[in-house]
Design an enzyme around this catalytic site. Structure first.
Site: not given
Ligand SMILES: *Cc1c(COP(=O)(O)O)cnc(C)c1O
Length: 371
Positions: A182, A184-186
């Site tokens: 997604y 906003n993930k790493v």
């Protein structure tokens, strides 16, 4: 004053991402067949130290696919933490199985092995450690419990790409690891997810279920009910480019965490992320906990911070507080959900951004009479 608004998170898309996504677009392979899917899977498996990886449409479908591959059904139980993103529990419930809520460790915010042990029943089919906010769960203790009962471990590593437990990367520490990409993930593919596993039969079955469980020998014949959980070549191209840069991303997250530790006035009762000596955190989120908070005061603190141009977000709500999973709350998870919040962290952040946040945080805590 040049105090522009500081968001909680934003993705980093550079020239390499543009290059590979445009190459995928120009190749005509825009759907779910294409070289970038194979590359993304091969490179992600290598990164996690697993034999196989399977790219899917998002982290939630990755979890559901893992549980479907385990053949979970009504009557089965799966132990999940009370404090997590709701997808962990929902994906269990999609199979008809029951998510059983365990408490979390006050330092790691991940499954508390003692709480898990007390919940094991003859119906328990899996344990799902969630490496919350980037910190790995205590895998040795959980593996011992799982192994002694013949139960599978499915890691929810959606927030912890590159995190390590005793020098081993998450995703390869159980039967199967699950990741999210997604925004906003790493690392991100827009929407996307991945399964990682060393188990060939598990991988084969998950791969078949990802594509409607179509018979390998008879086209459009389906021996069971599968899904369309495929990813596109366009997303995978973005993933390949992001994975090339993951070392750089993780180093910056660690650096940002250090900056926070230099500027936020911490004490026994005002804490930033705690990290166990056996852990390397991915620092997906900067965590702030204030013992003098309750949910109302925490929310008030966040409002004051926002008025000064700084975004934040509360910790996840507990599963036991939600209508679908309502039950008696668990003490540590419930308390953490009330007193915790996440502060901004993203690749383009500067040290002076963090200094500004730190001084506002200290100032607001003082004005609230907390320190
Ligand atoms: C993000 C997340 C998921 C779900 O991933 P999506 O790609 O958003 O579907 C699952 N579990 C946890 C712990 C997450 O943070």
């Amino acid at each position: 004053m040049t105090d522009s608004f500081i968001p909680i998170s934003k993705p980093t898309i550079g020239p390499r991402e543009r290059e590979l996504v445009l190459a995928a677009l120009d190749s005509g392979w825009v759907s779910s067949i294409g070289e970038y899917i194979d590359r993304f899977e091969a490179e992600f498996a290598k990164y996690c130290g697993t034999r196989y990886a399977l790219a899917v449409s998002n982290g939630t479908t990755a979890l559901h696919l893992a549980f479907a591959t385990l053949d979970l059904k009504p009557g089965d139980e799966v132990i999940v933490p009370d404090l997590t993103f709701v997808a962990t529990a929902n994906a269990v419930a999609y199979t008809g199985a029951t998510p059983v809520l365990a408490d979390v460790d006050p330092d790691t915010l991940c499954l508390d092995p003692a709480s898990v042990r007390a919940l094991i029943s003859p119906r328990t089919k899996a344990i799902v450690p969630v490496h919350l906010y980037g910190h790995p769960a205590d895998m040795d203790a959980l593996t011992e419990i799982a192994d002694s009962h013949g139960i599978a471990i499915i890691e929810d590593a959606a927030e912890a790409h590159g995190a390590e437990y005793r020098g081993r990367r998450v995703g390869g520490l159980g039967k199967c690891g699950v990741f999210s990409f997604y925004g906003n993930k790493v690392i991100t593919t827009g929407e996307g997810g991945m399964l990682t596993t060393d188990d060939e039969a598990f991988w084969q079955r998950a791969k078949r279920l990802r594509d409607h469980a179509m018979s390998p020998t008879r086209r459009y014949f389906h021996e069971e009910r599968g899904f369309n959980y495929r990813i596109t070549n366009l997303q995978a191209a973005l993933g390949v480019a992001q994975l090339e840069r993951i070392g750089e991303f993780l180093a910056r997250r660690a650096e940002i965490m250090d900056w926070y530790r230099q500027v936020v006035g911490v004490s026994d009762s005002v804490r930033l992320n705690r990290v166990k000596n056996w852990a390397k955190s991915a620092y997906w989120m900067v965590c702030l906990e204030v013992d003098a908070f309750d949910a109302e005061r925490r929310d008030e603190f966040m409002r004051l911070l926002k008025a000064r141009g700084i975004d934040s977000r509360p910790y996840f709500c507990t599963m036991s507080a939600m209508p679908m999973y309502r039950q008696k709350g668990l003490p540590v998870a419930g308390r953490k959900a009330d007193i915790g919040l996440n502060l901004p962290s993203y690749f383009d952040m500067t040290k002076s951004d963090v200094e500004r946040i730190g001084s506002e945080v200290n100032d607001i805590l003082k004005s609230m009479g907390v320190v």
